[in-house]
Design an enzyme around this catalytic site. Sequence first.
Site, PDB file in Angstrom:
ATOM      1  N   HIS A 197       0.987  -0.316  -9.948  1.00 49.22           N
ATOM      2  CA  HIS A 197       0.125  -1.240  -9.194  1.00 49.22           C
ATOM      3  C   HIS A 197      -0.232  -2.451 -10.045  1.00 49.22           C
ATOM      4  CE1 HIS A 197      -2.611  -1.097  -5.445  1.00 49.22           C
ATOM      5  NE2 HIS A 197      -2.356  -2.356  -5.757  1.00 49.22           N
ATOM      6  N   ASP A 246       5.519  -0.596  -6.253  1.00 48.25           N
ATOM      7  CA  ASP A 246       4.390  -0.924  -7.119  1.00 48.25           C
ATOM      8  C   ASP A 246       3.155  -0.141  -6.710  1.00 48.25           C
ATOM      9  OD1 ASP A 246       3.189  -2.514  -9.259  1.00 48.25           O
ATOM     10  OD2 ASP A 246       2.029  -3.463  -7.657  1.00 48.25           O
ATOM     11  N   ARG A 266       0.852  -1.190   0.000  1.00 46.93           N
ATOM     12  CA  ARG A 266       0.000   0.000   0.000  1.00 46.93           C
ATOM     13  C   ARG A 266       0.889   1.242   0.000  1.00 46.93           C
ATOM     14  NH1 ARG A 266      -3.258  -2.871  -1.550  1.00 46.93           N
ATOM     15  NH2 ARG A 266      -5.315  -3.415  -0.713  1.00 46.93           N
ATOM     16  N   GLU A 286      -1.645   7.533  -5.802  1.00 45.79           N
ATOM     17  CA  GLU A 286      -1.777   6.850  -7.101  1.00 45.79           C
ATOM     18  C   GLU A 286      -3.160   6.950  -7.738  1.00 45.79           C
ATOM     19  OE1 GLU A 286      -2.685   2.214  -6.461  1.00 45.79           O
ATOM     20  OE2 GLU A 286      -0.835   2.859  -5.503  1.00 45.79           O
TER      21      GLU A 286
END
Length: 331
Positions: free
Chosen positions: A296, A258, A234, A263
């Site tokens: 992600h 990631d 996260r 985001e």
Amino acid sequence: MKIIAYGIRDDERPYLEQWSQAQGIEVKAVSQLLDDTTVDLAHGYDGAVVYQQKPYTAAVLDKLAALGITNLSLRNVGVDNVDADAVKRNGFKVTNVPAYSPAAIAEFTVTELMRLLRRTPTFDRKQAQGDLRWAPDIADELNSMTVGIVATGRIGRAALKIYQGFGAKVIAYDVFHNPELEKQGIYVDTLDELYAQADVISLHAPATKDNQHMLNDAAFAKMKTGVWIVNPARGALVDTDALIRALDSGKVAGAALDVYEDEVGIFNTDFGSFEAIPDERLKNLMRRDNVLISPHIAFYTKTAVKNMVQYALNNNKQLIETGQAENEVQF
């Protein structure tokens, strides 16, 4: 029985249609996410399958309940953006998909770390410029390192096995100890101990109020100089400004991220050019050879996407039929 599924991507549709045909159940797939502008689309349906990206606010959940829908199934793990008070007030039953493919995320996590350790981003850039020299970009070996796993849930344990397969020493921290890992003696008592010992810190914790910006200036100060940071979990776990400072000072040798704390609205979007990306901190990180940013995608495999869609639909069907489901989340 009729189910509405929000935020359905093109790659999810075949698995949704496969399930719908096999079950003989009508599923309406819409590309929009569930929010206050799309909640009315659920009118006339018995349950909703959704994907966590936008917050499920009290206003949205109240409206959904007013339409007679209190069966909500998430196609992902996290429920931190679901308004708990509204869930309780309206009598919602909520499910998630706690394990759609731990292996997918674990494999990607270690792949990105190995790219950093072997300096492949630097060599890719050099080769594109016609420079095929080795020096000065000499690599490190994972088998000689200590990897600190933060949180040993399904994904953390899957990553741990891969790290051990490379020959790395693995230590771990979790409030809840897994019995099998306990037998291996890998747990440390505090995060501070993990920070002090680890050459690599691999994050696999959920986002909660307690671990918001877990990796901040104070945490980085407790780590070894030259530590590597890997975060497929996260974005909120890492204070981006503190990470940039730690990269600039050399405290952090590199990072594979990631996820990113800002985001939403940026990842999974085509801006047409690098310059058009509307986040200067993100572009700061993306410009660095010792930082890998991915949008992600650690979860993004055929197996995981199929499981996310079909497990969520199974959960929603169970809720509608029985009022209970295997993966019900307690608020």
